[in-house]
Motif scaffolding. Structure first.
Motif: not given
Length: 271
Positions: A191-220
């Motif tokens: 859970t913390f890895a997914i949350i920290s990844g979302a925060i990191w994504a926002e700083t790197a790509w400007g969005t917390y969640w983009s439904w990238d395959p990795k993000e989608t399967w992490s959520l699954i």
């Protein structure tokens, strides 16, 4: 030096795997002790390898498949040693150390050269996100080993074949307890890895969640383990059902980590 440490780690994990498999067939106390000390020595060497690579690279060495698979193997062994000491179940190593060895061997198939970091990876979140994710994955790997043992032990009981292997395996209650403890430890890490990844994504790509395959399967993966935890806490899921879901969750997690990187191009793809 780095290559030597890696080879020594592989050698130690190979010997530990042989020792634990021997312990499975002949559970003598001396074999259990030898197995424990060999895997512990291999873990120390693996830590040295990881630290040496960190010093050489200047960043957390979890940025390509060689490094990530190696760190995954390291985390599995570390979590296993902790559970082995807590529950006194050396025989669990017969099911977990071969997995750690195979993952380390697969890591050797990928390029090991240290390359300059992708700009998106130059972040303080690299160490936080990746280490939390892999220790969560490693805990689920130990749960997978315990679940396999549970199903084997249950099969013996149902068929009333209380042979030599049945006598060697822990009780169903102990295996179910290990499965549960792995879940309660690994799920918060994921859970913390997914949350920290979302925060990191926002700083790197400007969005917390983009439904990238990795993000989608992490959520699954997260939903599978969330369902398992919810079932255990509210409806009393235990035993066979929990073991089967732990096995399913592990394979989904493996696809999330490895399959997505190799088969589904996206922002998180790396080799």
């Amino acid at each position: 030096m780095n290559a030597l440490l890696f080879k020594l780690t592989m050698g130690a994990y190979f010997l530990a795997t042989l020792a634990y498999l021997a312990y499975l067939f002949k559970p003598r106390q001396v074999l259990g002790r030898i197995s424990h000390w060999v895997i512990s020595g291999g873990f120390i060497i693996h830590c040295m390898f990881t630290i040496d690579r960190y010093l050489e690279a200047g960043h957390t060495p979890i940025t390509n498949l060689h490094e990530s698979l190696s760190f995954f193997s390291l985390a599995i062994v570390g979590i296993f040693i902790a559970f082995e000491r807590k529950y006194k179940v050396s025989i669990l190593g017969s099911f977990v150390t071969p997995l750690a060895l195979v993952i380390l061997l697969i890591s050797a198939l990928f390029p090991s050269a240290i390359a300059p970091l992708n700009p998106a990876l130059k972040s303080k979140w690299l160490a936080v996100h990746t280490t939390m994710a892999f220790f969560g994955y490693a805990t689920f790997a130990v749960a997978f080993g315990a679940a396999i043992m549970y199903l084997i032990q249950e099969h013996f009981l149902k068929n009333k074949r209380l042979g030599p292997l049945y006598q060697k395996l822990p009780s169903l209650d102990t295996l179910d307890e290990i499965n549960y403890r792995c879940l309660t430890f690994g799920f918060p890490l994921l859970t913390f890895a997914i949350i920290s990844g979302a925060i990191w994504a926002e700083t790197a790509w400007g969005t917390y969640w983009s439904w990238d395959p990795k993000e989608t399967w992490s959520l699954i993966t997260w939903f599978i383990y969330a369902a398992l935890l919810h079932g255990r806490l509210t409806t009393g899921w235990r035993g066979r059902r929990a073991a089967i879901l732990a096995i399913i969750g592990f394979f989904v997690m493996l696809f999330t980590f490895l399959g997505v990187n190799l088969l589904l191009p996206g922002l998180h793809s790396y080799k």
